[in-house]
Design a protein around this motif. Structure first.
Motif, PDB file in Angstrom:
ATOM      1  N   ARG A 141       1.107  -1.012   0.311  1.00 31.93           N
ATOM      2  CA  ARG A 141      -0.223   0.115   0.117  1.00 31.93           C
ATOM      3  C   ARG A 141       1.025   0.947   0.000  1.00 31.93           C
ATOM      4  O   ARG A 141       0.628   2.480  -0.728  1.00 31.93           O
ATOM      5  CB  ARG A 141      -0.710  -0.352   1.217  1.00 31.93           C
ATOM      6  CG  ARG A 141      -0.270  -0.072   2.188  1.00 31.93           C
ATOM      7  CD  ARG A 141      -1.396  -0.034   3.495  1.00 31.93           C
ATOM      8  NE  ARG A 141      -0.988   0.322   5.190  1.00 31.93           N
ATOM      9  CZ  ARG A 141      -1.570   0.935   5.748  1.00 31.93           C
ATOM     10  NH1 ARG A 141      -3.304   0.616   5.994  1.00 31.93           N
ATOM     11  NH2 ARG A 141      -1.743   0.643   7.730  1.00 31.93           N
ATOM     12  N   SER A 186     -13.123  -0.449  -4.238  1.00 32.61           N
ATOM     13  CA  SER A 186     -12.125  -1.233  -2.911  1.00 32.61           C
ATOM     14  C   SER A 186     -11.494   0.461  -2.096  1.00 32.61           C
ATOM     15  O   SER A 186     -10.968   1.314  -3.221  1.00 32.61           O
ATOM     16  CB  SER A 186     -11.124  -2.068  -2.717  1.00 32.61           C
ATOM     17  OG  SER A 186     -10.605  -1.807  -3.902  1.00 32.61           O
ATOM     18  N   SER A 187     -10.643   0.219  -1.334  1.00 31.58           N
ATOM     19  CA  SER A 187     -10.624   1.474  -0.955  1.00 31.58           C
ATOM     20  C   SER A 187      -9.039   1.581  -1.605  1.00 31.58           C
ATOM     21  O   SER A 187      -8.118   2.269  -0.862  1.00 31.58           O
ATOM     22  CB  SER A 187     -10.023   0.831   0.907  1.00 31.58           C
ATOM     23  OG  SER A 187      -9.338  -0.724   0.208  1.00 31.58           O
ATOM     24  N   THR A 191      -8.035   4.850  -3.061  1.00 29.12           N
ATOM     25  CA  THR A 191      -6.435   5.522  -2.990  1.00 29.12           C
ATOM     26  C   THR A 191      -5.876   5.822  -4.487  1.00 29.12           C
ATOM     27  O   THR A 191      -5.584   7.510  -4.722  1.00 29.12           O
ATOM     28  CB  THR A 191      -6.139   4.794  -1.806  1.00 29.12           C
ATOM     29  OG1 THR A 191      -6.467   3.975  -0.542  1.00 29.12           O
ATOM     30  CG2 THR A 191      -4.626   5.247  -1.505  1.00 29.12           C
ATOM     31  N   LEU A 257      -7.751   6.865   3.812  1.00 28.49           N
ATOM     32  CA  LEU A 257      -8.645   5.806   3.469  1.00 28.49           C
ATOM     33  C   LEU A 257      -7.936   4.424   3.673  1.00 28.49           C
ATOM     34  O   LEU A 257      -8.962   3.548   2.685  1.00 28.49           O
ATOM     35  CB  LEU A 257      -7.865   6.072   1.745  1.00 28.49           C
ATOM     36  CG  LEU A 257      -8.570   7.538   1.455  1.00 28.49           C
ATOM     37  CD1 LEU A 257      -7.579   6.978   0.005  1.00 28.49           C
ATOM     38  CD2 LEU A 257      -9.833   7.361   1.070  1.00 28.49           C
ATOM     39  N   ARG A 258      -7.008   4.409   3.999  1.00 26.46           N
ATOM     40  CA  ARG A 258      -6.808   2.863   4.881  1.00 26.46           C
ATOM     41  C   ARG A 258      -6.863   2.071   3.552  1.00 26.46           C
ATOM     42  O   ARG A 258      -7.639   0.858   3.686  1.00 26.46           O
ATOM     43  CB  ARG A 258      -7.323   3.080   5.977  1.00 26.46           C
ATOM     44  CG  ARG A 258      -7.571   4.249   7.163  1.00 26.46           C
ATOM     45  CD  ARG A 258      -8.555   3.534   8.870  1.00 26.46           C
ATOM     46  NE  ARG A 258      -7.985   4.388   9.752  1.00 26.46           N
ATOM     47  CZ  ARG A 258      -7.305   4.378  10.234  1.00 26.46           C
ATOM     48  NH1 ARG A 258      -6.693   3.669  10.071  1.00 26.46           N
ATOM     49  NH2 ARG A 258      -7.083   5.374  11.150  1.00 26.46           N
ATOM     50  N   PRO A 259      -6.339   2.398   3.270  1.00 30.70           N
ATOM     51  CA  PRO A 259      -6.131   0.874   1.319  1.00 30.70           C
ATOM     52  C   PRO A 259      -5.466  -0.605   1.736  1.00 30.70           C
ATOM     53  O   PRO A 259      -4.562  -0.892   3.118  1.00 30.70           O
ATOM     54  CB  PRO A 259      -4.720   1.266   0.506  1.00 30.70           C
ATOM     55  CG  PRO A 259      -3.878   2.114   1.471  1.00 30.70           C
ATOM     56  CD  PRO A 259      -5.161   3.197   2.156  1.00 30.70           C
ATOM     57  N   GLU A 260      -5.873  -1.556   1.746  1.00 32.43           N
ATOM     58  CA  GLU A 260      -6.343  -2.516   2.231  1.00 32.43           C
ATOM     59  C   GLU A 260      -5.030  -3.152   0.879  1.00 32.43           C
ATOM     60  O   GLU A 260      -6.203  -3.481  -0.473  1.00 32.43           O
ATOM     61  CB  GLU A 260      -7.294  -3.657   2.771  1.00 32.43           C
ATOM     62  CG  GLU A 260      -7.568  -3.260   3.614  1.00 32.43           C
ATOM     63  CD  GLU A 260      -6.572  -3.015   4.857  1.00 32.43           C
ATOM     64  OE1 GLU A 260      -6.023  -4.253   4.731  1.00 32.43           O
ATOM     65  OE2 GLU A 260      -7.186  -2.420   5.828  1.00 32.43           O
ATOM     66  N   PHE A 459     -14.024   6.085  -6.224  1.00 35.02           N
ATOM     67  CA  PHE A 459     -14.403   7.442  -5.011  1.00 35.02           C
ATOM     68  C   PHE A 459     -15.562   7.920  -5.105  1.00 35.02           C
ATOM     69  O   PHE A 459     -16.224   8.210  -5.765  1.00 35.02           O
ATOM     70  CB  PHE A 459     -12.925   7.775  -4.321  1.00 35.02           C
ATOM     71  CG  PHE A 459     -12.493   9.145  -5.529  1.00 35.02           C
ATOM     72  CD1 PHE A 459     -13.221  10.321  -5.689  1.00 35.02           C
ATOM     73  CD2 PHE A 459     -12.190   8.381  -6.582  1.00 35.02           C
ATOM     74  CE1 PHE A 459     -12.800  11.052  -6.544  1.00 35.02           C
ATOM     75  CE2 PHE A 459     -11.557   9.997  -7.826  1.00 35.02           C
ATOM     76  CZ  PHE A 459     -12.403  10.846  -7.485  1.00 35.02           C
ATOM     77  N   GLN A 463     -15.254  11.142   0.160  1.00 32.24           N
ATOM     78  CA  GLN A 463     -13.355  10.439   0.559  1.00 32.24           C
ATOM     79  C   GLN A 463     -12.565  11.157  -0.638  1.00 32.24           C
ATOM     80  O   GLN A 463     -11.975  11.772   0.079  1.00 32.24           O
ATOM     81  CB  GLN A 463     -12.893   9.452  -0.745  1.00 32.24           C
ATOM     82  CG  GLN A 463     -14.349   7.532   0.715  1.00 32.24           C
ATOM     83  CD  GLN A 463     -14.059   7.082  -0.126  1.00 32.24           C
ATOM     84  OE1 GLN A 463     -14.574   6.846  -1.266  1.00 32.24           O
ATOM     85  NE2 GLN A 463     -13.040   5.891   0.343  1.00 32.24           N
TER      86      GLN A 463
END
Length: 493
Positions: A141, A186-187, A191, A257-260, A459, A463
């Motif tokens: 990430r 998705s996150s 992002t 955003l805390r991307p995974e 997004f 966000q």
């Protein structure tokens, strides 16, 4: 039963905004001329109101707005002197006054730079560079965020169009997200898209040739102050600001955003596969790389190793790219891909700004607005901060940074010249504001590259705004800090 085409409400909306713009223009002309403002200056203000409504509403295309602006200017200026004591303008004289921007060397520079962007697209070199950078940075990430920024910076060195840069990168970011087995919503997808759009705005400020609004601002500054700034001087002035803003964007994207990222093997394989599809570097790409590196060297050594300005060197580079055997494209290919509407809008914006300066409308408007704030009594770094805040708030209503620069910079120049800091400081104040024009971080509608990324559905507006507010506030604080430290140290202020 009557069926209404889905396009009809949109057409009605656009027509309503067009009629509103025309009505406001006529309304300004019918008002009593304010004290200190000439009749031609009042026409210039009416034209300013006209194009602001056209640009904000986007009810007509950029080229159409330029044609409407020119026609309205001719009708409004006929029979009025352009300068105090001058002869009344004929229709030909009024038309000439509104065509001055088309002869500017800045327009040639923008057109040449857009041809360079076309060359990168035709050869596929832009995609190769983006894929190569992302594959070398790695897949995690943190690395993906940094990779998206690096791609934005490298492309900003050679592509002056934010839309073209982001258009080249979006498919790659979508592919990386899909390779990791994640949807674009998705996150991680959010992002990558937000960072791509925001980094583009950041690097618009880093590179003199990175955005059309930089060039339109510098054109006005050349006219007002008699000199401009070199590519290298601009880069040095902006570098600490841009690096710090990239750090802020990195942490804002990571924390908000805390991307995974579930796994990286598949994404790395996908990147390698996409690079493999491109094959080995073609002769055309090698020639383009040679010309691009030559231009970069010429731009960065302008004023030190050679006497050629940015517009001249760029034009020579495009001439090389259009030559048989030496070049990578021919005119018939290039002309179909160049956004001519952008060039027309750019020239019309210069014409309007020049008209506002010539008629005294910019000086009158600067005193009627900024002059009432009492800024002349403040230290210079607070003056820069106040003007930057004014620009940032104004940007919320604009979808075009070129339009904002055409509107704002002549007013900033007129106001800066009234401040008790000297001409060099006035030049520096306007230079900083020409960077702030690229602050399109808060709303997707604040910049075309934002809308391109938003169009992927990756997004939400909320966000984007959360990350954008952090970057904008941090950017404004950095402007205050650098206005008190770095920029005075290097002679900008």
């Amino acid at each position: 039963m009557t069926f209404v085409s889905p396009a009809e409400p949109e057409s009605n909306r656009k027509l309503a905004y067009l009629l509103l713009a025309i009505a406001l223009f006529i309304g300004v002309l019918m008002l009593p001329t304010p004290e200190g403002l000439s009749a031609s200056g009042q026409v210039a203000l009416g034209l300013l109101v006209l194009v602001i409504v056209l640009w904000i509403s986007e009810c007509v295309s950029p080229a159409t707005s330029a044609i409407i602006l020119t026609g309205a200017a001719v009708l409004g200026l006929m029979g009025k002197p352009l300068r105090a004591g001058g002869p009344p303008l004929s229709s030909a004289g009024a038309l000439n006054a509104m065509l001055t921007g088309y002869s500017s060397s800045a327009v040639l520079l923008v057109a040449s730079a857009l041809f360079l962007a076309v060359a990168l697209k035709l050869t596929g070199l832009d995609r190769r560079v983006a894929l190569l950078v992302m594959s070398k940075v790695g897949v995690s990430r943190s690395r993906l965020i940094i990779g998206a920024m690096l791609v934005g910076f490298v492309l900003a060195l050679f592509i002056p169009s934010a839309t073209a840069r982001v258009g080249a990168v979006i498919p790659i970011m979508v592919g990386i997200t899909a390779a990791l087995g994640l949807p674009i919503t998705s996150s991680l997808g959010a992002t990558l898209m937000i960072v791509t759009a925001s980094a583009c705005s950041v690097f618009n400020m880093a590179v003199k040739t990175g955005a059309a609004q930089n060039l339109i601002s510098l054109n006005f500054m050349q006219q007002a102050f008699g000199h401009t700034v070199t590519w290298g001087a601009w880069f040095v002035a902006a570098l600490p600001f841009v690096i710090a803003l990239c750090v802020v964007l990195y942490f804002a994207a990571l924390l908000v955003l805390r991307p995974e990222v579930p796994g990286k093997a598949e994404a790395e394989a996908r990147l390698a596969e996409e690079l493999g599809k491109l094959g080995s570097v073609t002769p055309a790409e090698m020639r383009l790389m040679a010309v691009a590196m030559l231009l970069l060297v010429m731009w960065s050594t302008e004023g030190s190793l050679h006497p050629f300005d940015t517009a001249t060197t760029t034009q020579i580079g495009i001439a090389l790219l259009l030559m048989p055997r030496i070049g990578v494209m021919h005119w018939a290919q290039a002309e179909k891909l160049v956004p001519w509407g952008t060039i027309v809008l750019f020239a019309a914006g210069i014409s309007l700004g020049t008209l506002m300066s010539t008629t005294g409308a910019a000086a009158w408007l600067a005193q009627a607005t900024l002059g009432r704030l009492g800024l002349e009594a403040l230290p210079i770094f607070l003056v820069v901060g106040a003007l930057s805040l004014f620009s940032i708030v104004l940007h919320l209503g604009f979808a075009s940074a070129t339009g904002l620069a055409s509107t704002l910079i002549p007013i900033m120049i007129a106001f800066a010249k009234t401040l008790p800091f000297g001409e060099q400081a006035a030049f520096g104040i306007v230079l900083i504001q020409s960077m702030v024009v690229s602050f399109g971080f808060i709303l997707p509608t604040n910049a075309p590259q934002n809308m391109l990324c938003y169009g992927t559905g990756a997004f939400t507006i909320a966000q984007f705004a959360k990350v954008g507010l952090i970057v904008t506030i941090a950017g404004w604080l950095l402007i205050l800090l650098l206005s008190a430290t770095w920029w005075p140290m290097i002679g900008v202020l």
